[in-house]
Design an enzyme around this catalytic site. Sequence first.
Site: not given
Length: 491
Positions: A413, A197, A318
């Site tokens: 995610h 990320s 995600e």
Amino acid sequence: MSAEGAADGRRRPQARTAAGVVEGRTGPGGTAVFLGIPYAAPPVGALRFAAPAPPAAWDGVRDAAAHGPTAPKVPYPDTFAALLPDPVIPGDDCLNLNVWTPDPAPGARLPVMVWIHGGAHTRGSSAVPVYDGSAFARDGVVLVSFNFRLGVLGYGLFPDAPANRGLLDQIAALEWVRDNIGAFGGDPDRVTVFGESAGAISTGALLAVPRAAGLFTRAVLQSGAPEVLPRPRVRAMVRRMASLLKVDATAAAFTATALPDLLAAQAAVLRRSGPLVGGPAFGLVTDPDTVPADPLDTLCAQAASAGVPLLLGWTRDEYRLWLAPTGGMRLLDRLGPLAVALARARSGKDRAAVRALRAALPAAGPAELAGQLLTDRLLRDPLRRLAGARRAAPSFLYEFAWPSGVPGLGSCHALELGFVFDTLTVPEAAWLAGPHTPQALADEMHAAWVRFAVTGDPGWAAWNGDGPPKVFGGPELDGAGEPVVTRRALP
């Protein structure tokens, strides 16, 4: 390695750094663990918005048995706090790092992996239990993780302070690795940086910026692509905070403001931004002293790190981390075709791309279609662009497709983290993954990261510009990146 007798009669591992000797503890399988080692001075007082300064040296032996203070930050909203562990350890000395090593003997020359945590540049730390490095040490790799300044402290843009201070902290940590990791059995010439990320965004920047050249030899970008934010967007965050605080939008004024007040103002302005909806945010900006140009453009032009092998990937769904817990999926489904049209416009896709997505996902509703289009824009498209532009060194693509046991999250995610670190037995891993996780998938994925650090090859073919990525825990994809087998609709 030197050691002295502990209270229980066992010998504790020690290592000598440039600032002094540290004493760790024996970890699983006879590995050694050193926690909370300072790599820079505490960023307090006049150093709050300054570039990182060297840590003060110490006499004697410094105990390195516990995680050091975490960087000041605001908590996640309740909906995300139930999914993403983010411990807070108070204290000023937050620029610290941790080392897990199978052999803390100088001269062992083992491969090194350096972890950069995620958290939207505003949250997270190296103390998250899922990031425990024991499995990497077990498998012959020296694992380093560290904290760095977050939010306005690390990324606020001021006229009287250096930009991108969080990135400068990361460079200082990598310089510490270069200068000290040999004392822990690591090889400073075999360093792999990996991040997820915002940590992957940081890794992408480190690949491109001149100050980081030569500090690592391989890189992994998990669910994050190289990017910079428009300077006015970041500056707007500082101005909104200044308005709430009734002070000037300068580093001097923010230094004179009590830290709790600063964080309260930051929490207020962060409510108006998000990874999918945009809005003002904290993040990297172009700056002549740190990030001279857009890092993705720089890397695609092969103007930097052309010889550094890359491992690049994303999770299948995600967007579900940001939309499912907040009710965003239901809202987008109610919007129907409008949601898809807005996502198509934001992603830059044409109508043919939407038709292809509908054909691949015949059971998908508007929210899933919109989410996939936005995932393309944020992650898949720029990472494929980066992989396709590189010729001097290979790039390896992957997709993580195993769905969480938590209803609605799918392959969201950050779900892959417990698999990469092989920490599925850590209780906090179940917050995002649910109670029943396949250890065999963690064995496969963790081994691929270790192989990449050791050899530069994770175990599948490098991307050639038109082939599918390696898929972990899901169906294989065709040459266009679409599933060969139609995926079932997720809850």
